[in-house]
Design a protein around this motif. Structure first.
Motif, PDB file in Angstrom:
ATOM      1  N   LYS A  27       0.832  -1.197   0.000  1.00 36.78           N
ATOM      2  CA  LYS A  27       0.000   0.000   0.000  1.00 36.78           C
ATOM      3  C   LYS A  27       0.874   1.257   0.000  1.00 36.78           C
ATOM      4  O   LYS A  27       0.617   2.185  -0.749  1.00 36.78           O
ATOM      5  N   ALA A  82      -6.392  -3.573   8.351  1.00 36.95           N
ATOM      6  CA  ALA A  82      -5.859  -3.257   7.023  1.00 36.95           C
ATOM      7  C   ALA A  82      -4.675  -4.164   6.696  1.00 36.95           C
ATOM      8  O   ALA A  82      -3.824  -4.417   7.545  1.00 36.95           O
ATOM      9  N   GLU A 116      -1.312  -4.414   4.564  1.00 36.19           N
ATOM     10  CA  GLU A 116      -0.353  -3.565   3.861  1.00 36.19           C
ATOM     11  C   GLU A 116      -0.054  -4.109   2.470  1.00 36.19           C
ATOM     12  O   GLU A 116       0.071  -3.354   1.512  1.00 36.19           O
ATOM     13  N   ASP A 164      -5.568  -3.605   1.938  1.00 35.98           N
ATOM     14  CA  ASP A 164      -6.055  -2.529   2.772  1.00 35.98           C
ATOM     15  C   ASP A 164      -7.242  -3.088   3.569  1.00 35.98           C
ATOM     16  O   ASP A 164      -7.085  -4.100   4.236  1.00 35.98           O
TER      17      ASP A 164
END
Length: 190
Positions: A67, A157, A159, A180
């Motif tokens: 991300k 979330a 990554e 995410d």
């Protein structure tokens, strides 16, 4: 003697330069594999009793982008456009036997795995067009199957983009794709 040392030095520098041009830097999106049964290759080598008589049924080879603070769905992976489900080359999904996804029967074989993400649902695409970079040369005429699945939101979330399989019963499994806080579940039956 000075000429010999100079020649050896030049030869060394030219060899060093040639070798340095052979290797590329590390890819920011490392490649990964997901199996069903989960972790099949690892268990086959290190814990054969754990897999028993199970055989691999599905394998996905894909790149895992990070991300890195970016806005992902709707921006990096635009809504309504074909996305390669990861990074770099389009992922390959290999079915070791015939499989049904949604109501679509897919013959055993190797395919590209793509998707069209939207806010509330994704269209999962199984394509016969292998060896493509991203989805830039996507050709809908080569679709083997298209299935729509709902988007779920996770409290945690991720990554890195990830794919993992979960067993439902001896004849069904679910392929989870997440990044995410977005997760999609793709049910499969064998």
């Amino acid at each position: 003697m000075k000429k010999t040392a100079l020649l050896i030095g030049l030869l060394f520098l030219s060899l060093t330069d040639a070798i340095a041009q052979t290797f590329r830097g590390l890819d920011k999106s490392p490649m990964d594999m997901a199996y069903y049964p989960d972790d099949y290759a690892h268990d086959r080598k290190f814990a054969p009793a754990k897999i028993g008589t199970d055989k691999a049924m599905v394998r996905v080879t894909y790149s895992r982008p990070a991300k890195n603070g970016r806005e992902l769905f709707g921006k990096l992976a635009p809504y309504g456009k074909v996305w390669r489900v990861g990074a770099n080359e389009a992922p390959e999904i290999r079915f070791y036997q015939d499989v049904t996804i949604g109501n679509k029967k897919i013959p055993a074989g190797t395919y590209a795995l793509l998707a069209i993400p939207n806010e509330t649902e994704w269209t999962i695409i199984i394509s016969s067009d292998l060896d493509q970079w991203g989805a830039y040369s996507y050709n809908q005429a080569l679709d083997v199957a298209r299935v729509t699945v709902p988007v779920q939101k996770s409290d945690t979330a991720l990554e890195n983009f990830s794919i993992q399989f979960a067993k439902k019963d001896p004849k069904t499994a679910t392929m989870y794709m997440g990044w995410d806080t977005t997760v999609v579940a793709v049910p499969m039956s064998f």
